[in-house]
Design a protein around this motif. Structure first.
Motif, PDB file in Angstrom:
ATOM      1  N   LYS A 149      67.269  25.389  36.464  1.00  0.00           N
ATOM      2  CA  LYS A 149      66.868  24.097  37.011  1.00  0.00           C
ATOM      3  C   LYS A 149      65.346  24.013  37.118  1.00  0.00           C
ATOM      4  O   LYS A 149      64.644  25.022  37.152  1.00  0.00           O
ATOM      5  N   TRP A 150      64.861  22.791  37.150  1.00  0.00           N
ATOM      6  CA  TRP A 150      63.431  22.545  37.325  1.00  0.00           C
ATOM      7  C   TRP A 150      63.095  22.579  38.812  1.00  0.00           C
ATOM      8  O   TRP A 150      63.856  22.082  39.646  1.00  0.00           O
ATOM      9  N   ILE A 151      61.968  23.195  39.135  1.00  0.00           N
ATOM     10  CA  ILE A 151      61.502  23.245  40.517  1.00  0.00           C
ATOM     11  C   ILE A 151      60.094  22.678  40.593  1.00  0.00           C
ATOM     12  O   ILE A 151      59.324  22.727  39.631  1.00  0.00           O
ATOM     13  N   ASP A 152      59.765  22.095  41.742  1.00  0.00           N
ATOM     14  CA  ASP A 152      58.436  21.539  41.998  1.00  0.00           C
ATOM     15  C   ASP A 152      57.740  22.448  43.004  1.00  0.00           C
ATOM     16  O   ASP A 152      58.242  22.670  44.115  1.00  0.00           O
ATOM     17  N   VAL A 153      56.595  22.999  42.601  1.00  0.00           N
ATOM     18  CA  VAL A 153      55.894  24.010  43.402  1.00  0.00           C
ATOM     19  C   VAL A 153      54.614  23.419  43.976  1.00  0.00           C
ATOM     20  O   VAL A 153      53.734  22.971  43.240  1.00  0.00           O
ATOM     21  N   VAL A 154      54.522  23.412  45.284  1.00  0.00           N
ATOM     22  CA  VAL A 154      53.367  22.869  45.998  1.00  0.00           C
ATOM     23  C   VAL A 154      52.377  23.990  46.306  1.00  0.00           C
ATOM     24  O   VAL A 154      52.778  25.095  46.690  1.00  0.00           O
ATOM     25  N   ILE A 155      51.081  23.698  46.155  1.00  0.00           N
ATOM     26  CA  ILE A 155      50.035  24.670  46.518  1.00  0.00           C
ATOM     27  C   ILE A 155      48.878  23.937  47.190  1.00  0.00           C
ATOM     28  O   ILE A 155      48.700  22.718  47.009  1.00  0.00           O
ATOM     29  N   ASP A 156      48.089  24.670  47.971  1.00  0.00           N
ATOM     30  CA  ASP A 156      46.780  24.163  48.356  1.00  0.00           C
ATOM     31  C   ASP A 156      45.789  24.568  47.269  1.00  0.00           C
ATOM     32  O   ASP A 156      46.150  25.261  46.311  1.00  0.00           O
ATOM     33  N   ASP A 157      44.550  24.121  47.373  1.00  0.00           N
ATOM     34  CA  ASP A 157      43.597  24.395  46.288  1.00  0.00           C
ATOM     35  C   ASP A 157      42.576  25.466  46.648  1.00  0.00           C
ATOM     36  O   ASP A 157      41.503  25.544  46.034  1.00  0.00           O
ATOM     37  N   TYR A 158      42.903  26.323  47.614  1.00  0.00           N
ATOM     38  CA  TYR A 158      42.080  27.517  47.837  1.00  0.00           C
ATOM     39  C   TYR A 158      42.280  28.466  46.657  1.00  0.00           C
ATOM     40  O   TYR A 158      43.405  28.827  46.319  1.00  0.00           O
ATOM     41  N   LEU A 159      41.176  28.906  46.041  1.00  0.00           N
ATOM     42  CA  LEU A 159      41.249  29.802  44.890  1.00  0.00           C
ATOM     43  C   LEU A 159      40.471  31.092  45.178  1.00  0.00           C
ATOM     44  O   LEU A 159      39.399  31.039  45.802  1.00  0.00           O
ATOM     45  N   PRO A 160      40.979  32.243  44.748  1.00  0.00           N
ATOM     46  CA  PRO A 160      40.272  33.506  44.999  1.00  0.00           C
ATOM     47  C   PRO A 160      39.011  33.612  44.138  1.00  0.00           C
ATOM     48  O   PRO A 160      39.057  33.402  42.925  1.00  0.00           O
ATOM     49  N   THR A 161      37.906  33.944  44.770  1.00  0.00           N
ATOM     50  CA  THR A 161      36.637  34.085  44.050  1.00  0.00           C
ATOM     51  C   THR A 161      35.993  35.415  44.425  1.00  0.00           C
ATOM     52  O   THR A 161      36.306  36.016  45.450  1.00  0.00           O
ATOM     53  N   ILE A 162      35.093  35.851  43.572  1.00  0.00           N
ATOM     54  CA  ILE A 162      34.295  37.042  43.852  1.00  0.00           C
ATOM     55  C   ILE A 162      32.913  36.816  43.249  1.00  0.00           C
ATOM     56  O   ILE A 162      32.776  36.385  42.106  1.00  0.00           O
ATOM     57  N   ASN A 163      31.896  37.030  44.041  1.00  0.00           N
ATOM     58  CA  ASN A 163      30.509  36.800  43.620  1.00  0.00           C
ATOM     59  C   ASN A 163      30.320  35.380  43.074  1.00  0.00           C
ATOM     60  O   ASN A 163      29.695  35.157  42.036  1.00  0.00           O
ATOM     61  N   LYS A 164      30.920  34.419  43.778  1.00  0.00           N
ATOM     62  CA  LYS A 164      30.778  32.989  43.467  1.00  0.00           C
ATOM     63  C   LYS A 164      31.401  32.589  42.128  1.00  0.00           C
ATOM     64  O   LYS A 164      31.068  31.557  41.560  1.00  0.00           O
ATOM     65  N   GLN A 165      32.321  33.429  41.633  1.00  0.00           N
ATOM     66  CA  GLN A 165      33.038  33.116  40.394  1.00  0.00           C
ATOM     67  C   GLN A 165      34.540  33.249  40.646  1.00  0.00           C
ATOM     68  O   GLN A 165      34.965  34.063  41.466  1.00  0.00           O
ATOM     69  N   LEU A 166      35.324  32.432  39.946  1.00  0.00           N
ATOM     70  CA  LEU A 166      36.762  32.543  40.084  1.00  0.00           C
ATOM     71  C   LEU A 166      37.216  33.943  39.673  1.00  0.00           C
ATOM     72  O   LEU A 166      36.776  34.473  38.660  1.00  0.00           O
ATOM     73  N   LEU A 167      38.089  34.512  40.466  1.00  0.00           N
ATOM     74  CA  LEU A 167      38.555  35.870  40.212  1.00  0.00           C
ATOM     75  C   LEU A 167      39.420  35.937  38.960  1.00  0.00           C
ATOM     76  O   LEU A 167      39.323  36.861  38.171  1.00  0.00           O
ATOM     77  N   SER A 168      40.270  34.946  38.787  1.00  0.00           N
ATOM     78  CA  SER A 168      41.192  34.974  37.659  1.00  0.00           C
ATOM     79  C   SER A 168      40.837  33.883  36.655  1.00  0.00           C
ATOM     80  O   SER A 168      39.678  33.762  36.263  1.00  0.00           O
ATOM     81  N   VAL A 169      41.798  33.089  36.245  1.00  0.00           N
ATOM     82  CA  VAL A 169      41.540  32.092  35.200  1.00  0.00           C
ATOM     83  C   VAL A 169      40.389  31.178  35.596  1.00  0.00           C
ATOM     84  O   VAL A 169      40.345  30.672  36.715  1.00  0.00           O
ATOM     85  N   SER A 170      39.472  30.975  34.684  1.00  0.00           N
ATOM     86  CA  SER A 170      38.329  30.115  34.954  1.00  0.00           C
ATOM     87  C   SER A 170      38.238  29.018  33.907  1.00  0.00           C
ATOM     88  O   SER A 170      38.770  29.136  32.808  1.00  0.00           O
ATOM     89  N   SER A 171      37.592  27.941  34.292  1.00  0.00           N
ATOM     90  CA  SER A 171      37.399  26.815  33.379  1.00  0.00           C
ATOM     91  C   SER A 171      36.099  26.984  32.624  1.00  0.00           C
ATOM     92  O   SER A 171      35.068  27.323  33.204  1.00  0.00           O
TER      93      SER A 171
END
Length: 410
Positions: free
Chosen positions: A153-175
């Protein structure tokens, strides 16, 4: 057609019912529309997700990070991150559509997940099912949502927009454009489903593609002794491309075998295109492959720097984009030598025979393994037959005799 002969529950998820594409089930019972409306009324308060809080629990234990690095992780909302970076740009959810060139991999070892996203960007309808496009940083409440197909089944996943960063850069996937955040937010939603960012370390592209489509997966192993020939695999890839499939692949787990090729061992890639070009009067079959790192490419025949591109027509030469973006072309024979796994995921099995006219109907049955009752163990156990099972009755029309034949499968 499958017919249940046990007490399994039919879960076809007709359109509009909970779990269908138009009415996904609420993951963790969180209602995106209701929560957002509540926070907009509060004026100034932003949503913080207690189910996936911005702390070490949601980050998990990342083995590639030292304790000092983990202690330096700071969770920031997109606007705060841009401000700390000294940028005047406002955060954007998506600018000029979603592309495989929008993002690059970070410190989480989830190349399998990102290669699946790269493949997904080619299928607009599926992409918009996973990433609802009526989202932005206007009418903002610090909340976003994404959809995945999980266990029927399809599920809808809610998140807030706090993202993990280190040294002012996104820790994981970045744009890559700096202020676009659909990819990091999509990754966070999937991390929530998995349990943490660390739980995304290591995985299978085929599983991510399944979660993006609810489709049919087929896996091939080109380097194994009983693998289909390059000709057979090329035909399958051609059919899969016409059927708008998601195609991913993985390299050998052998550093020596990949030495000096530019390929990364044990790494996931996506196949983003196939073509045939003419060279000296002969047809050459080429695959376009994408490294989710957004850099480091194949350096052999037909790579960006290969002189073979100088020997083809100007029209064909335009296919070669000499830029370090992680995407490259390679010959089919080389692909079969260096890639140990190819996964194809499609909404229907049409890619198997190329019959685009055939219409498939899907029916899903739910069962469960219950200790002491229906969990019979593997095939070596005498209780194996008590595992959940169903029978398929296949009716075949023999055109020569016009007789109907029926077969049963346990």
């Amino acid at each position: 057609m499958a017919k249940s002969e046990t007490c399994l529950i039919n879960l076809s998820y007709q359109d509009g019912s909970e779990g269908s594409p138009s009415n996904p089930a609420k993951f963790k019972n969180q209602d995106f529309a209701q929560i957002k409306a509540d926070y907009i009324r509060k004026r100034g308060q932003l949503f913080e997700d207690n189910e996936f809080p911005p702390n070490g629990h949601s980050l998990g234990d990342l083995p590639d990070m030292s304790p000092s690095e983990e202690s330096g992780v700071k969770w920031l909302r997109p606007a705060d991150l841009l401000r700390e970076q000294g940028k005047k740009d406002k955060p954007a959810f998506c600018t000029d559509g979603m592309s495989r060139f929008d993002f690059g991999q970070g410190k989480v070892g989830n190349c399998w997940f990102l290669s699946a996203i790269s493949a997904l960007t080619f299928q607009k309808n599926l992409m918009e099912q996973v990433v609802p496009m009526d989202q932005s940083f206007e009418d903002y409440a610090g909340i976003f949502h994404f959809r995945f197909w999980r266990f029927g089944k399809w599920i809808d996943v809610v998140i807030d927009d706090y993202l993990p960063t280190i040294n002012k850069q996104l820790l994981s996937v970045s744009s890559k454009c700096g202020n676009e955040f659909w990819a990091p937010l999509l990754e966070k939603a999937y991390a929530k489903v998995c349990g943490s960012y660390a739980d995304m370390r290591g995985g299978s592209s085929s599983e991510a593609c399944k979660d993006f489509t609810g489709g049919v997966n087929q896996i091939y192993h080109p380097t194994e002794a009983n693998a289909p020939s390059c000709d057979e695999l090329w035909l399958t890839l051609s059919r899969a491309t016409k059927c708008k499939s998601l195609i991913c692949c993985g390299t050998l787990h052998k550093k020596d075998a990949l030495a000096n090729t530019g390929l990364v061992d044990g790494h996931a890639y996506s196949v983003t295109g196939i073509t045939e070009v003419e060279l000296n009067g002969s047809k050459v079959r080429l695959l376009r492959v994408m490294n989710p790192w957004g850099k480091q490419e194949w350096n052999g025949k037909w790579s960006d720097k290969s002189d073979l591109w100088d020997k083809v027509s100007p029209e064909v030469r335009k296919k070669c984009c000499k830029r370090n973006d992680g995407e490259f072309w390679m010959q089919m024979e080389d692909f079969c030598s260096y890639f140990a796994k190819v996964s194809i995921c499609c909404e229907t099995p049409n890619f198997l025979d190329g019959d685009l006219k055939c219409q498939w109907n899907c029916r899903i049955y739910d069962g469960s393994w219950v200790a002491g009752k229906s969990a019979g163990g593997d095939v070596n156990h005498p209780s194996f037959a008590t595992n959940p099972q169903y029978r398929i009755r296949v009716t075949v029309i023999d055109k020569r005799s016009q007789e109907t034949k029926t077969s049963c499968f346990p």
